[in-house]
Scaffold this motif. Sequence first.
Motif, PDB file in Angstrom:
ATOM      1  N   GLY A 139     -11.842 -44.798  71.762  1.00 21.41           N
ATOM      2  CA  GLY A 139     -11.379 -45.321  73.101  1.00 21.41           C
ATOM      3  C   GLY A 139     -11.654 -44.512  74.124  1.00 21.41           C
ATOM      4  N   ARG A 140     -12.218 -43.098  73.755  1.00 23.81           N
ATOM      5  CA  ARG A 140     -13.021 -42.343  74.626  1.00 23.81           C
ATOM      6  C   ARG A 140     -11.847 -41.254  75.426  1.00 23.81           C
ATOM      7  NH1 ARG A 140     -16.115 -47.436  76.093  1.00 23.81           N
ATOM      8  NH2 ARG A 140     -16.616 -47.661  74.080  1.00 23.81           N
ATOM      9  N   LEU A 141     -10.648 -41.701  75.388  1.00 26.11           N
ATOM     10  CA  LEU A 141      -9.723 -40.814  76.222  1.00 26.11           C
ATOM     11  C   LEU A 141      -9.680 -39.324  75.544  1.00 26.11           C
ATOM     12  CD1 LEU A 141      -7.385 -40.756  78.587  1.00 26.11           C
ATOM     13  CD2 LEU A 141      -5.697 -41.153  76.711  1.00 26.11           C
ATOM     14  N   CYS A 242     -23.382 -43.470  82.539  1.00 25.43           N
ATOM     15  CA  CYS A 242     -22.478 -44.827  82.523  1.00 25.43           C
ATOM     16  C   CYS A 242     -22.759 -45.713  83.979  1.00 25.43           C
ATOM     17  CB  CYS A 242     -21.030 -44.594  82.676  1.00 25.43           C
ATOM     18  SG  CYS A 242     -19.956 -45.931  82.949  1.00 25.43           S
ATOM     19  N   TYR A 243     -23.396 -46.782  83.865  1.00 26.99           N
ATOM     20  CA  TYR A 243     -23.594 -47.654  85.135  1.00 26.99           C
ATOM     21  C   TYR A 243     -22.764 -48.748  84.970  1.00 26.99           C
ATOM     22  CZ  TYR A 243     -27.262 -49.771  82.171  1.00 26.99           C
ATOM     23  OH  TYR A 243     -27.924 -50.565  81.144  1.00 26.99           O
ATOM     24  N   GLY A 244     -21.499 -48.612  84.423  1.00 26.42           N
ATOM     25  CA  GLY A 244     -20.434 -49.759  84.872  1.00 26.42           C
ATOM     26  C   GLY A 244     -20.486 -51.096  84.451  1.00 26.42           C
ATOM     27  N   ARG A 245     -21.166 -51.337  83.096  1.00 24.79           N
ATOM     28  CA  ARG A 245     -21.294 -52.573  82.693  1.00 24.79           C
ATOM     29  C   ARG A 245     -20.086 -53.191  82.225  1.00 24.79           C
ATOM     30  NH1 ARG A 245     -25.115 -51.740  78.342  1.00 24.79           N
ATOM     31  NH2 ARG A 245     -23.120 -50.588  77.565  1.00 24.79           N
ATOM     32  N   ALA A 247     -18.768 -54.553  79.420  1.00 22.70           N
ATOM     33  CA  ALA A 247     -18.217 -54.796  77.960  1.00 22.70           C
ATOM     34  C   ALA A 247     -17.107 -53.474  77.651  1.00 22.70           C
ATOM     35  CB  ALA A 247     -18.879 -54.933  76.967  1.00 22.70           C
ATOM     36  N   CYS A 248     -16.833 -52.499  78.439  1.00 26.10           N
ATOM     37  CA  CYS A 248     -15.978 -51.415  77.981  1.00 26.10           C
ATOM     38  C   CYS A 248     -14.625 -51.424  77.521  1.00 26.10           C
ATOM     39  CB  CYS A 248     -16.070 -50.145  79.232  1.00 26.10           C
ATOM     40  SG  CYS A 248     -16.100 -48.589  78.438  1.00 26.10           S
ATOM     41  N   GLU A 249     -14.306 -52.679  78.163  1.00 22.05           N
ATOM     42  CA  GLU A 249     -12.838 -53.163  77.793  1.00 22.05           C
ATOM     43  C   GLU A 249     -12.712 -53.659  76.352  1.00 22.05           C
ATOM     44  OE1 GLU A 249      -8.864 -53.940  78.221  1.00 22.05           O
ATOM     45  OE2 GLU A 249      -9.774 -52.374  79.337  1.00 22.05           O
ATOM     46  N   GLY A 253     -18.326 -50.002  70.848  1.00 22.29           N
ATOM     47  CA  GLY A 253     -18.683 -48.758  71.488  1.00 22.29           C
ATOM     48  C   GLY A 253     -19.704 -49.401  72.623  1.00 22.29           C
ATOM     49  N   CYS A 254     -20.316 -48.306  73.030  1.00 20.19           N
ATOM     50  CA  CYS A 254     -21.191 -48.407  74.209  1.00 20.19           C
ATOM     51  C   CYS A 254     -22.647 -48.352  73.864  1.00 20.19           C
ATOM     52  CB  CYS A 254     -21.005 -47.301  75.238  1.00 20.19           C
ATOM     53  SG  CYS A 254     -22.226 -47.010  76.685  1.00 20.19           S
ATOM     54  N   ASP A 255     -23.518 -49.356  73.918  1.00 17.07           N
ATOM     55  CA  ASP A 255     -24.723 -49.496  73.421  1.00 17.07           C
ATOM     56  C   ASP A 255     -25.658 -48.761  74.162  1.00 17.07           C
ATOM     57  OD1 ASP A 255     -25.357 -51.146  75.394  1.00 17.07           O
ATOM     58  OD2 ASP A 255     -25.704 -52.820  73.969  1.00 17.07           O
ATOM     59  N   ILE A 256     -25.479 -48.200  75.287  1.00 16.77           N
ATOM     60  CA  ILE A 256     -26.378 -47.133  76.025  1.00 16.77           C
ATOM     61  C   ILE A 256     -25.821 -45.781  75.598  1.00 16.77           C
ATOM     62  CG2 ILE A 256     -27.439 -48.981  77.594  1.00 16.77           C
ATOM     63  CD1 ILE A 256     -25.393 -47.663  79.564  1.00 16.77           C
ATOM     64  N   HIS A 257     -24.909 -45.569  75.016  1.00 17.81           N
ATOM     65  CA  HIS A 257     -24.443 -43.951  74.642  1.00 17.81           C
ATOM     66  C   HIS A 257     -23.991 -43.312  75.823  1.00 17.81           C
ATOM     67  CE1 HIS A 257     -25.818 -45.561  70.787  1.00 17.81           C
ATOM     68  NE2 HIS A 257     -26.948 -45.693  71.288  1.00 17.81           N
ATOM     69  N   ALA A 258     -23.408 -44.009  77.067  1.00 23.21           N
ATOM     70  CA  ALA A 258     -22.887 -43.318  78.167  1.00 23.21           C
ATOM     71  C   ALA A 258     -21.568 -42.791  77.336  1.00 23.21           C
ATOM     72  CB  ALA A 258     -22.564 -44.096  79.210  1.00 23.21           C
ATOM     73  N   ALA A 259     -20.670 -43.512  76.828  1.00 22.33           N
ATOM     74  CA  ALA A 259     -19.572 -42.952  75.929  1.00 22.33           C
ATOM     75  C   ALA A 259     -20.080 -42.062  74.838  1.00 22.33           C
ATOM     76  CB  ALA A 259     -18.731 -44.297  75.407  1.00 22.33           C
ATOM     77  N   PHE A 260     -19.511 -40.982  74.773  1.00 22.91           N
ATOM     78  CA  PHE A 260     -19.718 -40.181  73.500  1.00 22.91           C
ATOM     79  C   PHE A 260     -19.632 -40.709  72.096  1.00 22.91           C
ATOM     80  CE2 PHE A 260     -17.935 -37.539  70.015  1.00 22.91           C
ATOM     81  CZ  PHE A 260     -19.220 -36.950  69.958  1.00 22.91           C
ATOM     82  N   ASP A 378     -13.719 -54.467  84.551  1.00 25.47           N
ATOM     83  CA  ASP A 378     -14.165 -53.945  82.883  1.00 25.47           C
ATOM     84  C   ASP A 378     -15.051 -53.042  83.022  1.00 25.47           C
ATOM     85  OD1 ASP A 378     -13.355 -55.665  80.959  1.00 25.47           O
ATOM     86  OD2 ASP A 378     -14.722 -57.275  81.221  1.00 25.47           O
ATOM     87  N   GLY A 379     -15.828 -53.107  84.141  1.00 24.06           N
ATOM     88  CA  GLY A 379     -17.016 -51.950  84.325  1.00 24.06           C
ATOM     89  C   GLY A 379     -16.573 -50.559  84.536  1.00 24.06           C
ATOM     90  N   ARG A 380     -15.562 -50.130  83.681  1.00 18.52           N
ATOM     91  CA  ARG A 380     -14.970 -48.677  83.677  1.00 18.52           C
ATOM     92  C   ARG A 380     -14.548 -48.359  82.303  1.00 18.52           C
ATOM     93  NH1 ARG A 380      -9.624 -48.611  87.066  1.00 18.52           N
ATOM     94  NH2 ARG A 380      -8.999 -50.264  85.700  1.00 18.52           N
ATOM     95  N   PRO A 381     -15.036 -47.044  82.169  1.00 21.60           N
ATOM     96  CA  PRO A 381     -14.511 -46.559  80.618  1.00 21.60           C
ATOM     97  C   PRO A 381     -13.136 -46.419  80.641  1.00 21.60           C
ATOM     98  CG  PRO A 381     -15.856 -45.031  81.781  1.00 21.60           C
ATOM     99  CD  PRO A 381     -15.535 -46.146  82.825  1.00 21.60           C
ATOM    100  N   GLY A 382     -12.070 -47.001  81.416  1.00 26.18           N
ATOM    101  CA  GLY A 382     -10.716 -46.774  81.044  1.00 26.18           C
ATOM    102  C   GLY A 382     -10.033 -46.899  82.530  1.00 26.18           C
TER     103      GLY A 382
END
Length: 585
Positions: A139-141, A242-245, A247-249, A253-260, A378-382
Amino acid sequence: MAEPEVNLAKTYDGVIVGSGAAGGMAAHVLTSKGLQVLLLEAGKKLPIEQELRSMEWPYDNPQRGFLPPNSRSLSFNEYTIRNPPYGPGFEKSKKLYSYIGNSEYVKNIVVEERENPFTGTNYAWVRARCLGGKTNIWGRLALRLSDYDFKAKDRDGYGENWPISYSDIEPYYDQVDLYLGITGVKENLPYLPDSIFQRPTKLNCAEVTLKQGLQKMGRVLTQYRAGVTSDGLKHNKYRSRCYGRGACERKGGCDIHAAFDSPTGLIYPAMDTGNLTLRTNSTVREITVDTNTGKASGVLFTDSQTMKDYHVRAKVVIVAASTLESARLLLLSKSRLYPNGIGNSSGHVGHNFCEHVMGPGVAGRVKNLVGKPPTLDDGRPGGFYLTRFRNLAEKHPKFIRGYGFEGGSGSTMFPRGTDVHGFGASFKDEVRQNQGAYIGMGAFGEVLSRYENYVDLDPVVKDKWGVPALRFHYRFGDNEHRMAEDMKETAQEMFEAAGFEIMHVNNRVLTEGWSIHELGTARMGNDPKTSVLNQFAQSHDVKNLFVVDGSAFVNASCQNPTWTIMSLCWRSCDYLAEELKKGNL
Ligand SMILES: Cc1cc2nc3c(=O)[nH]c(=O)nc-3n(C[C@H](O)[C@H](O)[C@H](O)COP(=O)(O)OP(=O)(O)OC[C@H]3O[C@@H](n4cnc5c(N)ncnc54)[C@H](O)[C@@H]3O)c2cc1C
Ligand code: SF4
């Protein structure tokens, strides 16, 4: 893809077991110091971008993003009333997953429960057996611990202090921030230290309203501190900013790997040094011992597909299989010298097991946002993190330690909490009118570390590969239940103070394990009689054995653990490399 052949004639400088947050970090640190390292991962390397498909809309998916009909995930009630292993009664489902596996996008990442059984008390155990482990879907927190955690015993007399202070780990937190990227806002809180943040996400209207309401109560709401790079990382070619697409919600995971995630953040760069050999499909089943020296000599592993066994030698064994699997491996590694399992002269391996208690929370509606145009939430990682406020300056009369809340508001791909009934056009209209006005949050509280909460090996049940399963002896105690009661009350009180219409107050405590933050099964300490590892995650008993994941935690704190796991691991591996160079291992 054929697996690379491990050079069995070679003695590696280090063999790492597991490729998640901890194993990936160990690979990064040790290879960057020029050590020749072998990384063994039980699961396979998945074509991860094809699994995650972060840009796929639900209507483009035949199952709308849910599991195929022959598969299913365990529900809260099943965890509560059915004892593991989940055998009879589940035959109709070809594949059975943990509660987190209820999605087309994670079904190949989490394990099939019946291939990986466990026994004992109820536990919602989420495992990801693949390259990168749980970091593919975390969840990246990303939060730091403080001396309120490391020296918690000094404050309330319970349990043990850690053998380190915040000042020991602070430089490593900084390095992890800079190497992997983290977003957030500085708050200057002594109990939740700031990171070196990249560009933060923005709070939306309802979240700002809550923040302002809380300020009057002396409580702090801050932007979600996400282990995500928002500015990009010039030193890492495998990750995008991260360009705020959308599906983060969504779970996944994140398929462009902005999320670790561990593969792109740590393992691929480590492979680029030329010092890392990676072998997936390699289940380590025993740490072997040199009977002349008492030191670890290497590991025995089985190819998870061919079932062929191998032995590989290494100067140092670094266990990073995740808290519970690492305990299992130590317990499995019995020998004449170590009859209770390697590194277990204290009898503490598997004990002091702790995590976070979850469940209580609140959902509400911001009336003046009903009917407003949708925003891109949605376009935010949290969304937000509401920091701990109990047992800081004052003592709560009913429980010790603390809890925080994770939450969010606004328009998302799957509208949340609309609480609307009906069908057809009027139903859709109601959903659209209400969905952006929703706000909700749920608590994560510290579960006390107790010797009586433990895992051991089941004498009968084995997994698909013939390895004895773990058996749980683990329950929440009174402190957790009293804390959960308070979580429910304060959640409600804070929403009321913000002027929200409360739609639902949740007082249900979720099954043990739900937090996916298991910790403490080989805790560190200064006394070899009551701890398994020293402050560098080095075994008190076997000096060339290190356990670098959440097993080493002395208590769970209420902050999410992954950033601390990686910072501690970096510190341990710096020490390991120095000691190896000096000939001390
Ligand atoms: C849905 C979800 C949300 C989460 N959210 C957060 C969050 O917001 N913040 C946070 O801090 N944490 C979060 N976590 C937890 C976080 O993912 C873990 O703390 C972290 O991944 C732990 O890293 P690890 O290396 O110890 O274990 P893992 O990431 O699980 O990696 C362990 C690896 O070891 C391998 N392995 C196991 N046994 C063996 C063996 N015998 N031989 C070889 N390999 C083996 C496994 O296959 C796995 O790949 C979340 C987890 C999940 C699943
Ligand atoms: S919002 Fe950022 S981190 Fe989340 S999926 Fe999109 S790009 Fe990845």
